[in-house]
Design a protein around this motif. Structure first.
Motif, PDB file in Angstrom:
ATOM      1  N   THR A 163       0.809  -1.270  -0.093  1.00  0.00           N
ATOM      2  CA  THR A 163      -0.172   0.188   0.023  1.00  0.00           C
ATOM      3  C   THR A 163       0.889   1.201  -0.167  1.00  0.00           C
ATOM      4  N   PRO A 164       0.418   2.394  -0.348  1.00  0.00           N
ATOM      5  CA  PRO A 164       1.145   3.554  -0.157  1.00  0.00           C
ATOM      6  C   PRO A 164       1.617   3.928   1.273  1.00  0.00           C
ATOM      7  N   GLU A 165       0.864   3.674   2.194  1.00  0.00           N
ATOM      8  CA  GLU A 165       1.131   3.836   3.615  1.00  0.00           C
ATOM      9  C   GLU A 165       2.394   2.986   3.924  1.00  0.00           C
ATOM     10  N   LEU A 166       2.394   1.479   3.480  1.00  0.00           N
ATOM     11  CA  LEU A 166       3.620   0.615   3.544  1.00  0.00           C
ATOM     12  C   LEU A 166       4.962   1.211   3.048  1.00  0.00           C
ATOM     13  N   THR A 167       4.696   1.743   1.681  1.00  0.00           N
ATOM     14  CA  THR A 167       5.708   2.306   0.974  1.00  0.00           C
ATOM     15  C   THR A 167       6.310   3.339   1.789  1.00  0.00           C
ATOM     16  N   GLU A 168       5.615   4.201   2.241  1.00  0.00           N
ATOM     17  CA  GLU A 168       6.064   5.306   3.203  1.00  0.00           C
ATOM     18  C   GLU A 168       6.741   4.896   4.134  1.00  0.00           C
ATOM     19  N   PHE A 169       6.252   3.940   5.129  1.00  0.00           N
ATOM     20  CA  PHE A 169       7.066   3.270   6.076  1.00  0.00           C
ATOM     21  C   PHE A 169       8.213   2.718   5.777  1.00  0.00           C
TER      22      PHE A 169
ATOM     23  N   ILE B 275      18.564 -22.016   7.926  1.00  0.00           N
ATOM     24  CA  ILE B 275      17.743 -20.595   7.656  1.00  0.00           C
ATOM     25  C   ILE B 275      18.787 -19.317   7.386  1.00  0.00           C
ATOM     26  N   ASN B 276      18.713 -18.505   6.657  1.00  0.00           N
ATOM     27  CA  ASN B 276      19.601 -17.428   6.622  1.00  0.00           C
ATOM     28  C   ASN B 276      18.770 -16.115   6.792  1.00  0.00           C
ATOM     29  N   LEU B 277      19.237 -15.296   7.629  1.00  0.00           N
ATOM     30  CA  LEU B 277      18.721 -13.879   8.272  1.00  0.00           C
ATOM     31  C   LEU B 277      19.875 -12.970   7.882  1.00  0.00           C
ATOM     32  N   SER B 278      19.746 -11.871   7.127  1.00  0.00           N
ATOM     33  CA  SER B 278      20.466 -10.822   6.879  1.00  0.00           C
ATOM     34  C   SER B 278      20.220  -9.597   7.057  1.00  0.00           C
ATOM     35  N   PRO B 279      20.907  -8.846   7.825  1.00  0.00           N
ATOM     36  CA  PRO B 279      20.552  -7.270   7.843  1.00  0.00           C
ATOM     37  C   PRO B 279      21.247  -6.804   6.494  1.00  0.00           C
ATOM     38  N   LYS B 280      20.456  -5.644   6.023  1.00  0.00           N
ATOM     39  CA  LYS B 280      20.801  -4.882   4.838  1.00  0.00           C
ATOM     40  C   LYS B 280      20.438  -3.342   5.246  1.00  0.00           C
ATOM     41  N   GLY B 281      21.336  -2.562   4.404  1.00  0.00           N
ATOM     42  CA  GLY B 281      20.880  -1.070   4.282  1.00  0.00           C
ATOM     43  C   GLY B 281      21.707  -0.223   3.218  1.00  0.00           C
ATOM     44  N   MET B 282      22.157   0.927   3.410  1.00  0.00           N
ATOM     45  CA  MET B 282      22.925   1.686   2.462  1.00  0.00           C
ATOM     46  C   MET B 282      21.889   2.209   1.451  1.00  0.00           C
ATOM     47  N   ASP B 283      20.712   2.434   1.469  1.00  0.00           N
ATOM     48  CA  ASP B 283      19.799   2.764   0.668  1.00  0.00           C
ATOM     49  C   ASP B 283      19.655   1.820  -0.620  1.00  0.00           C
ATOM     50  N   THR B 284      19.491   0.566  -0.488  1.00  0.00           N
ATOM     51  CA  THR B 284      19.516  -0.515  -1.398  1.00  0.00           C
ATOM     52  C   THR B 284      18.217  -1.168  -1.780  1.00  0.00           C
ATOM     53  N   PHE B 285      17.028  -0.513  -0.968  1.00  0.00           N
ATOM     54  CA  PHE B 285      15.769  -1.330  -1.248  1.00  0.00           C
ATOM     55  C   PHE B 285      14.952  -0.496  -2.050  1.00  0.00           C
ATOM     56  N   ARG B 286      13.957  -0.992  -2.888  1.00  0.00           N
ATOM     57  CA  ARG B 286      13.101  -0.078  -3.705  1.00  0.00           C
ATOM     58  C   ARG B 286      11.773  -0.766  -3.688  1.00  0.00           C
ATOM     59  N   VAL B 287      10.698   0.022  -3.517  1.00  0.00           N
ATOM     60  CA  VAL B 287       9.295  -0.658  -4.118  1.00  0.00           C
ATOM     61  C   VAL B 287       9.313  -0.187  -5.535  1.00  0.00           C
ATOM     62  N   LEU B 288       8.955  -1.472  -6.375  1.00  0.00           N
ATOM     63  CA  LEU B 288       8.841  -0.985  -7.616  1.00  0.00           C
ATOM     64  C   LEU B 288       7.510  -0.550  -8.046  1.00  0.00           C
ATOM     65  N   ASP B 289       6.644  -1.460  -7.647  1.00  0.00           N
ATOM     66  CA  ASP B 289       5.295  -1.439  -7.534  1.00  0.00           C
ATOM     67  C   ASP B 289       4.464  -2.243  -6.465  1.00  0.00           C
ATOM     68  N   GLU B 290       2.990  -2.127  -6.688  1.00  0.00           N
ATOM     69  CA  GLU B 290       2.462  -2.591  -5.393  1.00  0.00           C
ATOM     70  C   GLU B 290       2.600  -4.193  -5.326  1.00  0.00           C
ATOM     71  N   LYS B 291       3.206  -4.746  -6.292  1.00  0.00           N
ATOM     72  CA  LYS B 291       3.282  -6.287  -6.391  1.00  0.00           C
ATOM     73  C   LYS B 291       4.893  -6.698  -6.501  1.00  0.00           C
ATOM     74  N   ARG B 292       5.663  -5.628  -6.598  1.00  0.00           N
ATOM     75  CA  ARG B 292       7.268  -6.171  -6.774  1.00  0.00           C
ATOM     76  C   ARG B 292       8.128  -5.103  -6.066  1.00  0.00           C
ATOM     77  N   VAL B 293       9.215  -5.512  -5.369  1.00  0.00           N
ATOM     78  CA  VAL B 293      10.351  -4.984  -4.912  1.00  0.00           C
ATOM     79  C   VAL B 293      11.502  -5.437  -5.268  1.00  0.00           C
ATOM     80  N   ALA B 294      12.514  -4.812  -4.800  1.00  0.00           N
ATOM     81  CA  ALA B 294      13.971  -5.254  -5.429  1.00  0.00           C
ATOM     82  C   ALA B 294      14.682  -4.648  -4.358  1.00  0.00           C
ATOM     83  N   TYR B 295      15.782  -5.208  -4.079  1.00  0.00           N
ATOM     84  CA  TYR B 295      17.079  -4.628  -3.332  1.00  0.00           C
ATOM     85  C   TYR B 295      18.340  -4.970  -4.134  1.00  0.00           C
ATOM     86  N   LEU B 296      19.337  -4.199  -3.976  1.00  0.00           N
ATOM     87  CA  LEU B 296      20.593  -4.193  -4.780  1.00  0.00           C
ATOM     88  C   LEU B 296      21.531  -5.015  -3.613  1.00  0.00           C
TER      89      LEU B 296
END
Length: 187
Positions: free
Chosen positions: A9-15, A33-54
């Motif tokens: 949702t737009p609210e989720l995107t903002e958060f 099971i792998n659990l990794s922290p990420k950062g550095m401005d590498t996450f993007r919401v592409l549209d309401e059904k797709r996201v990506a991270y570098l």
């Protein structure tokens, strides 16, 4: 109270955009099971059904191996400031390498950072929010630039050599999908 969604949702995107860190969890049918922290401005919401991270070069390549062998992925965002909230994205992930047809389309969404390895694209199956009442309040003081400095100093050839030595297989021995190359002679 938890809320479930079948899209971002737009609210989720903002958060999501407001969080300086996110966590990625994956698993293959067997093994760790792998659990990794990420950062550095590498996450993007592409549209309401797709996201990506570098995905930047790191010590292992577990997420890529798990996505290749199973595909399931959970991404969690947690607010550490005054807003006591957690958001999770559940979906199926795909690894996009620099040699893949869709690379140029996806890489255009991210800053130019040293150490880039691949882009993880996630097809969103569902998302949820929940309270973060037990999560402590913490302050982000400064971004950590250690990884950027490391790969800037090393350069492209040393990065590719590192991939061949450390990123072709997961710690459980699963292939990660990274192409093997013939080692180049050093000059």
């Amino acid at each position: 109270m938890s809320k479930f969604f079948d899209h971002i949702t737009p609210e989720l995107t903002e958060f999501i955009r407001a969080q300086p860190v996110f966590f990625v969890a994956t698993a293959a049918p067997e093994g760790r099971i792998n659990l990794s922290p990420k950062g550095m401005d590498t996450f993007r919401v592409l549209d309401e059904k797709r996201v990506a991270y570098l995905d930047l070069t790191g010590s292992g390549n577990e997420t890529a191996a798990h996505l290749l062998h199973d595909g399931r992925i959970t991404i969690m965002f947690c607010s550490f400031d005054t807003n006591a909230e957690i958001a999770r994205i559940y979906g199926r992930g795909f690894v996009i390498h620099p040699s893949d047809e869709r690379w140029r389309e996806l890489i255009a969404n991210f800053p130019n950072l040293p150490g880039v390895r691949q882009v993880m694209e996630i097809r969103v199956e569902s998302a949820m929010t929940s309270c973060g009442y037990a999560v402590p309040r913490m302050r982000e003081t400064t971004a950590r630039d250690t990884l950027e400095k490391y790969w800037t100093k090393k350069g492209e050839q040393e990065k590719e050599d590192y991939w061949q030595k450390h990123n072709l297989r997961s710690i459980d021995g699963l292939q990660t999908g990274m192409p093997e190359t013939t080692p180049r002679p050093r000059r």
